[in-house]
Every structure is written in C-alpha cells, then in structure tokens.
Design an enzyme around this catalytic site. Structure first.
Site, PDB file in Angstrom:
ATOM      1  N   LYS A 273       0.841  -1.207   0.000  1.00  0.00           N
ATOM      2  CA  LYS A 273       0.000   0.000   0.000  1.00  0.00           C
ATOM      3  C   LYS A 273       0.875   1.256   0.000  1.00  0.00           C
ATOM      4  O   LYS A 273       1.584   1.530   0.963  1.00  0.00           O
ATOM      5  CB  LYS A 273      -0.912  -0.013   1.237  1.00  0.00           C
ATOM      6  CG  LYS A 273      -1.752   1.257   1.430  1.00  0.00           C
ATOM      7  CD  LYS A 273      -2.649   1.170   2.681  1.00  0.00           C
ATOM      8  CE  LYS A 273      -3.370   2.487   2.964  1.00  0.00           C
ATOM      9  NZ  LYS A 273      -4.192   2.456   4.197  1.00  0.00           N
ATOM     10  N   ASP A 278      -2.912   9.967   4.033  1.00  0.00           N
ATOM     11  CA  ASP A 278      -4.296   9.567   4.240  1.00  0.00           C
ATOM     12  C   ASP A 278      -5.013  10.588   5.134  1.00  0.00           C
ATOM     13  O   ASP A 278      -4.947  10.516   6.354  1.00  0.00           O
ATOM     14  CB  ASP A 278      -4.342   8.169   4.884  1.00  0.00           C
ATOM     15  CG  ASP A 278      -5.764   7.650   5.011  1.00  0.00           C
ATOM     16  OD1 ASP A 278      -6.690   8.292   4.478  1.00  0.00           O
ATOM     17  OD2 ASP A 278      -5.936   6.578   5.650  1.00  0.00           O
ATOM     18  N   LYS A 285     -10.342  12.452   8.745  1.00  0.00           N
ATOM     19  CA  LYS A 285      -9.793  12.015  10.028  1.00  0.00           C
ATOM     20  C   LYS A 285      -9.733  13.193  10.994  1.00  0.00           C
ATOM     21  O   LYS A 285      -9.613  14.336  10.553  1.00  0.00           O
ATOM     22  CB  LYS A 285      -8.371  11.476   9.838  1.00  0.00           C
ATOM     23  CG  LYS A 285      -8.285  10.113   9.194  1.00  0.00           C
ATOM     24  CD  LYS A 285      -6.843   9.634   9.158  1.00  0.00           C
ATOM     25  CE  LYS A 285      -6.742   8.277   8.485  1.00  0.00           C
ATOM     26  NZ  LYS A 285      -7.406   7.200   9.238  1.00  0.00           N
ATOM     27  N   ASP A 296       1.408   6.270   5.731  1.00  0.00           N
ATOM     28  CA  ASP A 296       0.463   5.276   5.214  1.00  0.00           C
ATOM     29  C   ASP A 296       0.982   4.588   3.948  1.00  0.00           C
ATOM     30  O   ASP A 296       0.289   3.769   3.356  1.00  0.00           O
ATOM     31  CB  ASP A 296      -0.895   5.945   4.968  1.00  0.00           C
ATOM     32  CG  ASP A 296      -2.061   4.996   5.154  1.00  0.00           C
ATOM     33  OD1 ASP A 296      -1.854   3.918   5.741  1.00  0.00           O
ATOM     34  OD2 ASP A 296      -3.177   5.323   4.692  1.00  0.00           O
ATOM     35  N   ASP A 355     -12.495   6.746   4.200  1.00  0.00           N
ATOM     36  CA  ASP A 355     -11.252   6.514   4.942  1.00  0.00           C
ATOM     37  C   ASP A 355     -10.815   5.041   4.885  1.00  0.00           C
ATOM     38  O   ASP A 355      -9.715   4.695   5.293  1.00  0.00           O
ATOM     39  CB  ASP A 355     -11.427   6.978   6.400  1.00  0.00           C
ATOM     40  CG  ASP A 355     -10.100   7.162   7.113  1.00  0.00           C
ATOM     41  OD1 ASP A 355      -9.056   7.145   6.430  1.00  0.00           O
ATOM     42  OD2 ASP A 355     -10.108   7.324   8.347  1.00  0.00           O
ATOM     43  N   GLU A 357      -9.720   3.396   2.459  1.00  0.00           N
ATOM     44  CA  GLU A 357      -9.250   3.554   1.078  1.00  0.00           C
ATOM     45  C   GLU A 357      -8.169   2.542   0.706  1.00  0.00           C
ATOM     46  O   GLU A 357      -8.020   2.201  -0.466  1.00  0.00           O
ATOM     47  CB  GLU A 357      -8.725   4.974   0.876  1.00  0.00           C
ATOM     48  CG  GLU A 357      -7.259   5.217   1.305  1.00  0.00           C
ATOM     49  CD  GLU A 357      -6.997   5.016   2.791  1.00  0.00           C
ATOM     50  OE1 GLU A 357      -7.958   5.096   3.582  1.00  0.00           O
ATOM     51  OE2 GLU A 357      -5.835   4.741   3.176  1.00  0.00           O
ATOM     52  N   ARG A 359      -7.853  -0.675   1.123  1.00  0.00           N
ATOM     53  CA  ARG A 359      -8.365  -1.900   0.491  1.00  0.00           C
ATOM     54  C   ARG A 359      -8.784  -1.642  -0.951  1.00  0.00           C
ATOM     55  O   ARG A 359      -8.741  -2.534  -1.796  1.00  0.00           O
ATOM     56  CB  ARG A 359      -9.510  -2.474   1.331  1.00  0.00           C
ATOM     57  CG  ARG A 359     -10.726  -1.598   1.441  1.00  0.00           C
ATOM     58  CD  ARG A 359     -11.603  -1.936   2.637  1.00  0.00           C
ATOM     59  NE  ARG A 359     -11.003  -1.461   3.898  1.00  0.00           N
ATOM     60  CZ  ARG A 359     -11.549  -1.672   5.101  1.00  0.00           C
ATOM     61  NH1 ARG A 359     -12.681  -2.364   5.218  1.00  0.00           N
ATOM     62  NH2 ARG A 359     -10.965  -1.200   6.171  1.00  0.00           N
TER      63      ARG A 359
HETATM   64  N1  BES Z   1      -4.388   4.126   7.078  1.00  0.00           N
HETATM   65  C1  BES Z   1      -5.521   3.878   7.866  1.00  0.00           C
HETATM   66  C2  BES Z   1      -5.248   2.863   8.989  1.00  0.00           C
HETATM   67  C3  BES Z   1      -4.366   3.334  10.096  1.00  0.00           C
HETATM   68  C4  BES Z   1      -4.872   4.087  11.133  1.00  0.00           C
HETATM   69  C5  BES Z   1      -3.054   2.939  10.161  1.00  0.00           C
HETATM   70  C6  BES Z   1      -4.066   4.487  12.173  1.00  0.00           C
HETATM   71  C7  BES Z   1      -2.259   3.318  11.208  1.00  0.00           C
HETATM   72  C8  BES Z   1      -2.754   4.095  12.210  1.00  0.00           C
HETATM   73  C9  BES Z   1      -6.644   3.331   7.028  1.00  0.00           C
HETATM   74  O1  BES Z   1      -6.716   3.838   5.745  1.00  0.00           O
HETATM   75  C10 BES Z   1      -7.929   3.705   7.706  1.00  0.00           C
HETATM   76  O2  BES Z   1      -8.200   4.874   7.808  1.00  0.00           O
HETATM   77  N2  BES Z   1      -8.678   2.701   8.167  1.00  0.00           N
HETATM   78  C11 BES Z   1      -9.887   2.944   8.843  1.00  0.00           C
HETATM   79  C12 BES Z   1     -10.909   1.954   8.366  1.00  0.00           C
HETATM   80  C13 BES Z   1     -12.312   2.226   8.866  1.00  0.00           C
HETATM   81  C14 BES Z   1     -12.831   3.500   8.235  1.00  0.00           C
HETATM   82  C15 BES Z   1     -13.165   1.070   8.503  1.00  0.00           C
HETATM   83  C16 BES Z   1      -9.624   2.788  10.341  1.00  0.00           C
HETATM   84  O3  BES Z   1      -8.876   1.897  10.720  1.00  0.00           O
HETATM   85  O4  BES Z   1     -10.155   3.586  11.095  1.00  0.00           O
HETATM   86 ZN    ZN Z   2      -4.987   4.548   4.957  1.00  0.00          ZN
HETATM   87 MN    MN Z   3      -7.847   5.632   5.694  1.00  0.00          MN
END
Ligand code: BES
Ligand code: ZN
Ligand code: MN
Length: 512
Positions: A273, A278, A285, A296, A355, A357, A359
């Site tokens: 990725k 992000d 966020k 990210d 968010d 994104e 996947r």
């Molecule tokens: N890049 C983030 C995941 C992340 C968060 C990695 C904090 C490291 C630290 C990912 O893109 C994301 O935002 N995931 C969301 C998914 C949710 C919206 C289902 C998450 O984990 O909150």
């Molecule tokens: Zn992300």
């Molecule tokens: Mn995200």
C-alpha cells in the site's frame, strides 16, 4: 551520508587504532569466563563491585592507560552484556540478542561520536559465526540510522555523521562470516531505505516518487520497471485506485517491478500500500495525529525497498512487486460516501467510508497482478486498519491468510528477523459483514473485527491463489522500541520478506 563500511579484521589488531573496541559477554554467575586477558581482569573488577555480569543492556567503558590493551590500540574499550542464554533459548532469540547488541553498540558510537570501531564477535551456542556476524551487522546498521535531511546542523556542535568503519574480529571461518556480514548489511540497508521513504513528508514523497525509485532500481539491478498512470488505470478499469485519487491534485501511479530468476521457477507477487497521505478523504480524520498519515505508504516502501535487496542477492524465484500509489484527499471531485465503483475484474463496491481507502487501491493491484502474472503465491503489506493496533498493539504484525504453509513460513521468517507476526482468522461470518445492499461488496464491515473485515475485502480479489495479508498498521512506526528500532518508521516487513525468499522452497496447494 555514505553507508558504513563493514570489514573483517585480518591479522594484527594493534596496527590501526580505533575509537572504540567492543567485546561482549553472555551472562555469567560466579566468575568471568576464562581466556580473557587484561580486559578480562577489568571485567572481573566490574563484576566484583556489582556493575557487570553480562546481562542484556549492561555496558562498561574503560580508557586504556597507554592507549593500548591486550595488543589492541583503542581510545575506549567497551564491554557489552548479551544476556542469558538458557537451554530453552531458541536460535531466533539469540539472533535477536545479537541485533540488540548491534543497536546498543551503535548507540554508544553515537554518544562517543565514534567513526571507526572494532567489534569482537562472541562465540555462541545454537547460531554459527555467520549468523552472529549477520545479526550483529544488521543491528549495527539499523541502529546507526538517522534522518536529518531537513534539520539545520547545530552550529555549536559538529553533527555526527554515523559510523564510517566497523571492523569485525572473528575466529570463525572467514567465508561464513563474510557471507553473514553481506546478508546483514543488505537487509539493514533495504530496511533503512524503507525508513527513508517513510520519513519523507507527503509534500516530498508522492506517487511519482515511487515511480522514480522503481525506475532507478530497475536501472541498477536486473529487473524491469513498468509504471501505469491514470490513463492506463482507466483503460484497465481500476476503479479503486481512481476513486481514491479523485479528490487529489497529485496523479496516481501503479509501479511494478519484475524480477525474473528463471521462467520455470515459482513466482511471488508482492503488493504494498503506497498511500502517500491519508487524510481520510471526505470521511475526514480528526486533526490529532493526522501528520502520522504520511506513513500510510509504509507497505509500499517495504515492498520497493525489499526489491533493492532482491536485486543484490538474486534469490531463486521470480518476484513481482506492485505499489499502487496515491494520496487520499478531499478535493471537490473526491469520491463520496455512498458512491459505487467498479474494480479491475468487475467486482462492484459501495464506498461507505472514504477513509477505508487502502483496500480499494490494493484490490485493483491484487486482481490485476494475479490475472497478469499468474503468481504461485501473493503477499500484501499495508497499514490497513487502526483496529490492528487495538488488537495487537505495536508489537506484532497482524497476519491473515488462506494457506497454513505460507502462514508457517511467514511466522518463522518473522521470528528469525525479529518482526513477529500473529495470525487472525478469516471466514464466511466475517465476509458477510461486507455484503452490500447496492453493490457486490461494501468497503467497511460495520462494528467489530475491523482488521479481519478489511482482509475479507482483499480476499474477494485473490480467488484461489495462495495469499497472505500483513496489516502493519501497528508496527510500521511506533514499533516496539529496541536499540536498533528508532522512533519513527521501522522499515518493518523488509527483513521478513528477505528471510522468506532466501532459500525459497516450492510452495503448492490451494487455499485451506
Ligand atoms: N491508514 C488507515 C489505517 C491506520 C490508522 C493505520 C491508524 C495506522 C494508524 C486506514 O486507511 C484507515 O483509515 N482505516 C480505517 C478503516 C475504517 C474507516 C473502517 C480505520 O482503521 O479507522
Ligand atoms: Zn490509509
Ligand atoms: Mn484511511
């Protein structure tokens, strides 16, 4: 900064002096083990007053009176504790002790502003001189890492540029030690390259920078680089990466590196990725900690940096590395919650949360990579879910897979490289959480099991291919702090992958 030179001593140690001469001891109980001359007597004194018994983290310093002791010319003599090796201590654990020792030595070198050091390799049970050299060099090189590119040098103090020369002193077979040193150096260099990419802020490291580095690796090593742009993605129907990129003014890239051992060998596909920032998109966020979202792209960085090590070591299998790269922004044409997109291969997806994104960009890359390269095995690395941190904290990477053999190999590779992995389950109950009313699937799985439902999304795109997903959200930065893992990005994944492909054995079968 030039990288440290690692050399193997030959002959007389008295010839050239060094800033620090390092020797080390495993933990002892009653007396200093025999066979150590003047240094041994100094250690004996330190033991008598209770300052040193070879425990991990212990360290003493001497300043030889005439600048010389036991025929060694050195400004300082440092004695490090390795820790206790017991009957049940595994080889993997001893390897890790050596890395920590290397990191500890690098820490001392920084304090002493040492540029040239000598290290006498310990002789250990359960790992040979090659592995001892490998892990010590790895720990030294990883521990000597610093990222100071954007800092003005302090006018008061001369900036420490890091170690210039490390000379190992060893009694083991020279070829074995040299091979180990090369391995350790190669692994550490690649991991440090991944850290460098991650440390770059998002305004300096964009999707195009992944492409530039990919091309430069292809220029240096025997591999090909292909870079896809937005037009290619539109033509191929890669709706995931296009959707994530919609809100951005920075164009997306899909960077592909192809390393061919021989046509008839197995093919491993890696996907990382490469989300350069992000923001969450319209599902924005919160501000606190958002700056960390420049990290990210650590999955992409790990995969690309790993290819540098591959270029040097030339393992005996074909490896394809893919990095889907873009940022996730909320510009006026950004993808909206409720939008339906179509991935490469035709699976449709309802975007419930912009968010989620990662996947979306991985799905296109996985589907395309599997169709195009017909790999025997696929591994993706991604900072995919905050839930990975909730589940395992910052100590283990989450591993999800459809194949037990691959799981075993990855867990072992992780142990041997000090990057532990822990498996989480998959299954129909979790897959059902991403069923959508309006599309084939949706991009969030509702309450609970966030790491698993994210993997369940990816699983839809791998079909019957042997596959593992590494969610490195907890370990890509803020990873368990150790002497050789600094604050900031860790470079996790690079060394695990390298360990996995060294002496690659054919993998076959289908998902369990
Ligand atoms: N890049 C983030 C995941 C992340 C968060 C990695 C904090 C490291 C630290 C990912 O893109 C994301 O935002 N995931 C969301 C998914 C949710 C919206 C289902 C998450 O984990 O909150
Ligand atoms: Zn992300
Ligand atoms: Mn995200």
């Amino acid at each position: 900064m030039d990288f440290t030179q690692f050399l193997l001593a030959s002959g007389d140690l008295g010839e050239d002096g060094c800033d620090v001469f390092v020797t080390c001891f495993t933990q002892f109980e009653k007396e200093v083990p025999e066979g150590h001359r003047a240094i041994g007597r100094l250690v004996e004194q330190a033991f008598q007053v209770g300052d040193f018994s070879g425990k991990s983290g212990e360290r003493i310093l001497f300043y030889p009176e005439s600048g010389q002791v036991d025929g060694i010319r050195a400004k300082r003599i440092a004695v490090f504790g390795i820790g206790r090796i017991e009957a049940g201590t595994t080889a993997a654990e001893i390897r890790e002790m050596m890395r920590k020792l290397g990191g500890g030595i690098a820490g001392l070198a920084e304090k002493a502003k040492a540029s040239r050091i000598m290290v006498r390799l310990p002789v250990l049970d359960r790992i040979d001189g090659g592995q001892t050299a490998e892990c010590l060099v790895e720990g030294l090189a990883l521990g000597d890492y610093r990222f100071v590119k954007y800092k003005k040098p302090d006018p008061e103090e001369k900036a420490y540029p890091g170690l210039r020369e490390v000379i190992l002193v060893s009694d083991s077979a020279e070829s074995l030690v040299r091979r180990g040193m090369a391995r350790g150096e190669n692994a550490a260099k690649a991991a440090c390259l991944a850290r460098d990419m991650a440390n770059e802020p998002a305004n300096k490291w964009t999707a195009e920078d992944f492409a530039l580095l990919g091309r430069s690796l292809a220029g240096k090593y025997a591999m090909k680089c292909r870079v896809m742009d937005q037009k290619d993605m539109k033509r191929l129907g890669m709706g995931g990466i296009l959707a994530v990129n919609q809100g951005s003014s920075e164009p997306p890239r899909l960077v592909i590196l192809e390393y061919k051992a021989q046509q008839k060998k197995q093919t491993l596909l890696l996907v990382g990725k490469g989300l350069t920032f992000d923001s969450g998109g319209l599902s924005l966020k919160p501000a606190a900690g958002m700056e960390d979202m420049k990290y990210d792209m650590c999955g992409g960085a790990a995969v690309l940096a790993f290819m540098q090590a591959v270029g040097i070591e030339r393992p005996d299998l074909n490896i394809i590395a893919m990095i889907p790269a873009t940022d996730n922004m909320s510009g006026s044409s950004a993808v909206k919650p409720g939008d339906v997109i179509s991935h490469y291969g035709g699976i449709s997806s309802e975007i419930v949360n912009t968010d989620a994104e990662g996947r979306l960009i991985l799905a296109d890359a996985l589907a395309y990579g599997i169709k195009k390269y017909r790999p025997d095995c696929v591994i993706d690395l991604a900072t995919l879910t905050g839930a990975a941190i909730v589940g395992l904290g910052h100590h283990y990477t989450c591993l999800l897979s459809n194949n037990d053999t691959l799981v075993n190999r990855l867990v072992q590779a992780g142990e041997r490289s000090g990057e532990p992995l822990w498996r989480l389950p998959l299954g129909k109950d979790y897959s059902q959480q991403i069923d959508s009313r309006v599309a084939d699937i949706k991009n969030v799985g509702g309450k609970g099991a966030g790491t698993i439902t994210a993997a369940a999304y990816l699983e839809k795109f791998v079909g019957k291919t042997i596959w593992a997903h590494l969610d490195i959200a907890g370990t890509a930065w803020d990873f368990t702090e150790k002497s050789y893992i600094p604050k900031g990005p860790s470079g996790v994944g690079v060394r695990t992958l390298l360990e996995l492909v060294r002496d690659w054995q054919k993998i076959d079968g289908s998902p369990d």
